[in-house]
Scaffold this motif. Structure first.
Motif, mmCIF file in Angstrom:
data_model
loop_
_atom_site.group_PDB
_atom_site.id
_atom_site.type_symbol
_atom_site.label_atom_id
_atom_site.label_comp_id
_atom_site.label_asym_id
_atom_site.label_seq_id
_atom_site.Cartn_x
_atom_site.Cartn_y
_atom_site.Cartn_z
ATOM 1 N N ARG A 2 -25.630 -10.975 -33.258
ATOM 2 C CA ARG A 2 -25.444 -11.393 -34.633
ATOM 3 C C ARG A 2 -24.563 -10.410 -35.388
ATOM 4 O O ARG A 2 -23.795 -10.793 -36.266
ATOM 5 C CB ARG A 2 -26.799 -11.545 -35.341
ATOM 6 N N GLY A 3 -24.612 -9.105 -35.033
ATOM 7 C CA GLY A 3 -23.773 -8.130 -35.719
ATOM 8 C C GLY A 3 -22.302 -8.470 -35.592
ATOM 9 O O GLY A 3 -21.547 -8.414 -36.554
ATOM 10 N N ASP A 41 -29.112 -21.012 -28.421
ATOM 11 C CA ASP A 41 -30.371 -20.475 -28.953
ATOM 12 C C ASP A 41 -30.713 -21.017 -30.336
ATOM 13 O O ASP A 41 -31.516 -20.423 -31.048
ATOM 14 C CB ASP A 41 -30.344 -18.943 -29.004
ATOM 15 N N CYS A 42 -30.098 -22.141 -30.712
ATOM 16 C CA CYS A 42 -30.415 -22.700 -32.025
ATOM 17 C C CYS A 42 -30.484 -24.218 -31.999
ATOM 18 O O CYS A 42 -31.507 -24.804 -32.301
ATOM 19 C CB CYS A 42 -29.398 -22.239 -33.068
ATOM 20 N N TRP A 43 -29.367 -24.873 -31.650
ATOM 21 C CA TRP A 43 -29.318 -26.332 -31.768
ATOM 22 C C TRP A 43 -28.433 -26.912 -30.674
ATOM 23 O O TRP A 43 -27.322 -26.452 -30.470
ATOM 24 C CB TRP A 43 -28.742 -26.720 -33.132
ATOM 25 N N CYS A 144 -30.735 -22.030 -38.243
ATOM 26 C CA CYS A 144 -30.660 -21.022 -37.185
ATOM 27 C C CYS A 144 -31.251 -19.686 -37.596
ATOM 28 O O CYS A 144 -31.548 -18.855 -36.741
ATOM 29 C CB CYS A 144 -29.206 -20.827 -36.754
ATOM 30 N N ARG A 145 -31.342 -19.442 -38.876
ATOM 31 C CA ARG A 145 -31.913 -18.199 -39.413
ATOM 32 C C ARG A 145 -31.212 -16.979 -38.828
ATOM 33 O O ARG A 145 -30.099 -16.668 -39.199
ATOM 34 C CB ARG A 145 -33.432 -18.177 -39.192
ATOM 35 N N THR A 146 -31.823 -16.291 -37.874
ATOM 36 C CA THR A 146 -31.241 -15.028 -37.398
ATOM 37 C C THR A 146 -30.285 -15.218 -36.222
ATOM 38 O O THR A 146 -29.818 -14.244 -35.651
ATOM 39 C CB THR A 146 -32.353 -14.048 -36.971
ATOM 40 N N GLN A 147 -29.997 -16.459 -35.843
ATOM 41 C CA GLN A 147 -29.115 -16.676 -34.709
ATOM 42 C C GLN A 147 -27.651 -16.662 -35.159
ATOM 43 O O GLN A 147 -27.337 -16.634 -36.341
ATOM 44 C CB GLN A 147 -29.444 -18.013 -34.039
#
Length: 274
Positions: A2-3, A41-43, A144-147
């Motif tokens: 994410r960074g 990892d999300c959708w 996704c929040r943190t993804q």
């Protein structure tokens, strides 16, 4: 990571922010945004944004930012799409700053791409003689929040042979990015990377404006405040561009089609800061 995604998105935001003056506008409207997404990892699968919030943010330099979103919360807590037009007057066919006439681009299919100065690490910034003037990105901060949640409409993405963006059975094979290959005499020369899979086809993002807000926050003519458009976006993660910008386009991570129709409504001015 994410960074890395955040840094890339910040680079895009920094590029766009140079053209956007502090402003705030919001208004009701109608629109659709449906298709498929493949965000690791999300959708993965069918997606419907159900947009019910529509806003336009003009700048003194002529740029116009359009935001269509599910809900009216801050972007950092929402799902939505941002569309940036470098020069709204060019799309509308308004006279140039020197008074010279310009043909209208309304009703024409315009190619949507990344700004030329926005590139992922390892890809050189190259001069573009005739850069695209419309750019778009999808954000999924609520879903996704943190993804890694940002995808970008691009002028070239690799899709399946049938033109779809569905993930192939067994996962995504690596694209055939150029890499070192061994020649017959034992030396190394440039060639396709081992194990890569060439794209089945290449697709392009487009948008057609039938009407576009003239960018005047004090505009009283309803016709000049109207924005109406249809779009066909092929989304990708620019970090998946082959090193050096060589090889096939990045793999398609989403295909969204839709439309929006709304009138500019001036909202409360943004908070000024020294």
């Amino acid at each position: 990571m994410r960074g890395t995604a955040s840094l890339f998105r910040l680079a895009l935001v920094a590029t766009l922010a140079a053209w956007l003056a502090p402003a705030c506008s919001l208004g009701a409207g109608t629109g659709t945004c449906t298709g498929t997404l493949d965000v690791p990892d999300c959708w993965a699968g069918p997606f419907d944004l159900h947009p019910d919030f529509f806003a336009a943010v003009p700048s003194s330099g002529g740029a116009l930012q359009i935001r269509i979103q599910n809900g009216g919360d801050y972007e950092t807590f929402s799902d939505g799409m941002v569309i940036l037009i470098d020069d709204g007057g060019q799309v509308r066919g308004d006279p140039a700053n020197d008074g010279s006439p310009r043909p209208s681009l309304l009703g024409q299919s315009l190619v949507v791409a990344l700004p030329p100065s926005v590139v992922p690490p390892g890809v050189p910034v190259k001069p573009v003689p005739d850069p695209r003037i419309v750019h778009a990105s999808l954000y999924l901060e609520r879903t996704c929040r943190t993804q890694n949640d940002a995808l970008y409409a691009m002028d070239a993405v690799s899709v399946n042979a049938d033109g779809s963006c569905d993930r192939p059975p067994g996962g995504d094979p690596p694209l055939a990015c150029p890499g070192p290959a061994t020649s017959g005499d034992g030396g190394a020369e440039a060639g396709p990377g081992d194990g890569g899979a060439a794209p089945g086809a290449v697709a392009t993002s487009t948008i057609t404006f039938n009407s576009l807000f003239d960018g005047n926050p004090a505009e009283s003519d309803a016709k000049q405040r109207l924005t109406d458009a249809t779009f066909d976006f092929y989304l990708a993660d620019p970090r998946e561009i082959c090193p050096g910008g060589l090889g096939p386009p990045p793999r398609c991570r989403g295909h969204l089609t839709g439309s929006f129709h709304f009138y500019f409504e001036r909202g409360k001015p943004a908070q000024p800061f020294p």
